[in-house]
Design an enzyme around this catalytic site. Structure first.
Site, PDB file in Angstrom:
ATOM      1  CE1 TYR A 175      -3.595   2.686   0.680  1.00 38.13           C
ATOM      2  CE2 TYR A 175      -1.982   3.523   2.235  1.00 38.13           C
ATOM      3  CZ  TYR A 175      -3.136   3.694   1.506  1.00 38.13           C
ATOM      4  OH  TYR A 175      -3.821   4.871   1.576  1.00 38.13           O
ATOM      5  CG  ASP A 200      -9.366  -1.894   0.414  1.00 32.21           C
ATOM      6  OD1 ASP A 200      -9.571  -0.682   0.569  1.00 32.21           O
ATOM      7  OD2 ASP A 200      -8.573  -2.531   1.113  1.00 32.21           O
ATOM      8  CE  LYS A 221     -10.615  -3.278   6.850  1.00 38.12           C
ATOM      9  NZ  LYS A 221      -9.540  -2.287   6.966  1.00 38.12           N
TER      10      LYS A 221
END
Length: 516
Positions: free
Chosen positions: A265, A300, A372
């Site tokens: 990330y 995500d 998640k």
């Protein structure tokens, strides 16, 4: 129960390729250190506080060591050798003297001095790890005493006003309204600070600064609410950015339960140097493993920049890589909150069935991980009625596919920072869907050879093909080429590269020695 009919040979091949793609990065992480890794070591060894300008003493101490002897030896031996020479027994006092220019650091040449410094460093670091161990036992005891969330998925809600003293009552209200996990999102830009702010803070922007004192305050408040509700309420923050290792240590010391901790990330979305990130994430995951903390990964986010249908296989590839990196660092499957998201444009035909296929693929590839599941953000339009309906569809996919951690979607996404009333409506949506659907995932079985099965097989096949290319070209090259989230991040660029060093032959780190 296997519902997609995945070929175990293909699944095994995917994991083998992920391991081959990831191993060179692990080797890189094992042979390098960073300023944040070394600061994390000293935090465990007892360095606390900050100077009058708010600069942490641990930064001052590491900077002084680097100025005198560099980073490649590690800071433990120079620091604890200086502690002996100065006749001190407090590393924070040593840091204060170093900041004043009253201490010089070196790597001792005599074997007896090296041995003594290593022994002292190991003793101090082990004392810090014992606190982390006690916090883990404390969590287990409280879960047993108060009880756990009554169902899965756990309901995960974000609270962050910028002011920790405003966050606390909002977090407690959210827990009373049904949230099982409270996430305190960080102040904008904190991931790019190469230091951790000190003390309780009240001035964050679009989030609240992550500090050890803020961690302590929120954990204590949620413990009160756990006692009141008769169920343990979990707390989440961020181990990412330039201070990832230090955040992990502070989370362990203050008994946080989850930490956002993705392997890529920071590289993709904050332009942090890839080598810096991979070195830091390995150390942070070793600490999380020891602390019993569940990590949340960030796949995500790829779908906010790339198309959620075309790039679905990159999410699967990243999940497989995150799994490999996590296992290598010592995390167990129950600690892998692998991320994925409901981000397909709702105008796409069969969008709901595609979302089901992708979510079920993740569930079956990682059956023991508390996945998640992230709500829609990219295609939220400001129409709150449409947004609330879309969140309801998202919640239904979570129920149908047995997700582990469900982040509450907000109908006001991208419009305003959620008010308490917005969160209340969003939690009503979640409660209605989960209560109404019950254990519907037990009954939901896709048609053999039908749309959902076929799509899942297609995505897995594309993931294997991409992993084969990554193995041939290396993961660092794939990141540089924009494979994930269409962001191109070369390994020789990005923020924080100057804080990375290759290990010298005499490198010593008492924490990794124990954790390994």
């Amino acid at each position: 129960m296997q519902k997609l009919g995945l070929d175990p040979t293909v699944v095994r091949r995917a994991r083998e390729l992920a391991a081959r793609a990831g191993q060179p990065v692990v080797d890189l992480a094992r042979s390098h250190t960073t300023v944040s890794v070394e600061r994390a070591v000293l935090r465990l060894a007892g360095v606390r506080g900050a100077d009058s300008d708010g600069i942490p003493w641990v930064n001052r101490l590491v900077d002084a060591v680097v100025a005198d002897v560099g980073l490649s030896h590690g800071v433990a031996v120079p620091v604890f050798d200086a502690l002996r020479r100065e006749g001190l027994d407090d590393v924070t006092v040593l840091a204060q003297k170093a900041a004043a220019g009253a201490v010089r650091f070196g790597v001792p040449e005599k074997k007896a001095e090296v041995t003594a410094a290593r022994r002292a460093a190991r003793r101090a670091a082990t004392a810090g790890l014992k606190v982390v161990d006690r916090r883990r036992v404390e969590r287990e005891r409280l879960v047993k005493r108060y009880g756990d969330a009554p169902r899965r998925p756990w309901i995960y809600l974000i609270v962050a006003t910028g002011d920790i003293y405003e966050d606390i009552p909002q977090a407690q209200a959210a827990a009373r309204a049904g949230a099982d996990v409270i996430a305190v999102i960080r102040s904008t830009g904190q991931s790019l600070l190469d230091y951790v702010p000190e003390g309780a803070t009240r001035e964050g922007f679009a989030g609240t600064y992550a500090t050890q004192e803020n961690f302590r305050l929120m954990r204590a408040a949620l413990d009160e609410t756990s006692r009141e509700l008769g169920r343990y309420v979990r707390l989440t923050n961020y181990a990412s950015g330039l201070c990832m290792p230090e955040m992990a240590v502070m989370a362990g010391l203050e008994r946080l339960d989850m930490m956002l901790n993705d392997s890529m990330y920071g590289i993709l979305f904050r332009d942090i140097n890839p080598i810096r990130t991979f070195v830091d994430q390995r150390f942070s995951r070793q600490v999380h493993a020891r602390a019993g903390i569940i990590i949340n990964t960030g796949e995500d986010n790829y779908l906010t920049t790339a198309d959620a249908v075309e790039a679905a296989h990159t999410v699967t590839v990243s999940q497989l890589l995150n799994e490999f990196f996590a296992h290598e660092a010592g995390l167990a499957d129950w600690q892998l909150g692998l991320g994925h998201a409901f981000e397909i444009n709702p105008e796409v035909p069969e969008s709901f069935r595609l979302e089901l296929a992708h979510a079920l693929l993740a569930r079956e590839l990682f059956p023991d991980a508390p996945l998640k599941w992230m709500p829609p953000t990219k295609h939220m339009t400001g129409d709150v009625f449409r947004g609330n309906l879309l969140d309801g569809f998202f919640n239904l996919v979570g129920a149908l596919t047995g997700q582990g951690i469900l982040l509450v979607g907000m109908m006001t996404e991208a419009v305003v920072t959620p008010w308490l009333s917005d969160r209340d409506i969003a939690l009503q949506n979640v409660r209605y869907v989960l209560n109404g659907a019950g254990n519907l995932h037990e009954d939901f079985v896709p048609a053999p050879g039908g749309f959902i099965q076929s799509r899942a097989h297609e995505v897995l096949g594309e993931a294997v093909e991409l992993l084969e290319r990554i193995v041939d070209d290396t993961l660092l090259e794939a990141i540089a080429d924009g494979t994930f989230g269409i962001m191109k991040r070369p390994a020789d660029r990005g923020k924080g590269l100057d804080g990375v060093a290759r290990h010298a032959a005499d490198y010593f780190n008492p924490v990794t020695e124990v954790l390994a």
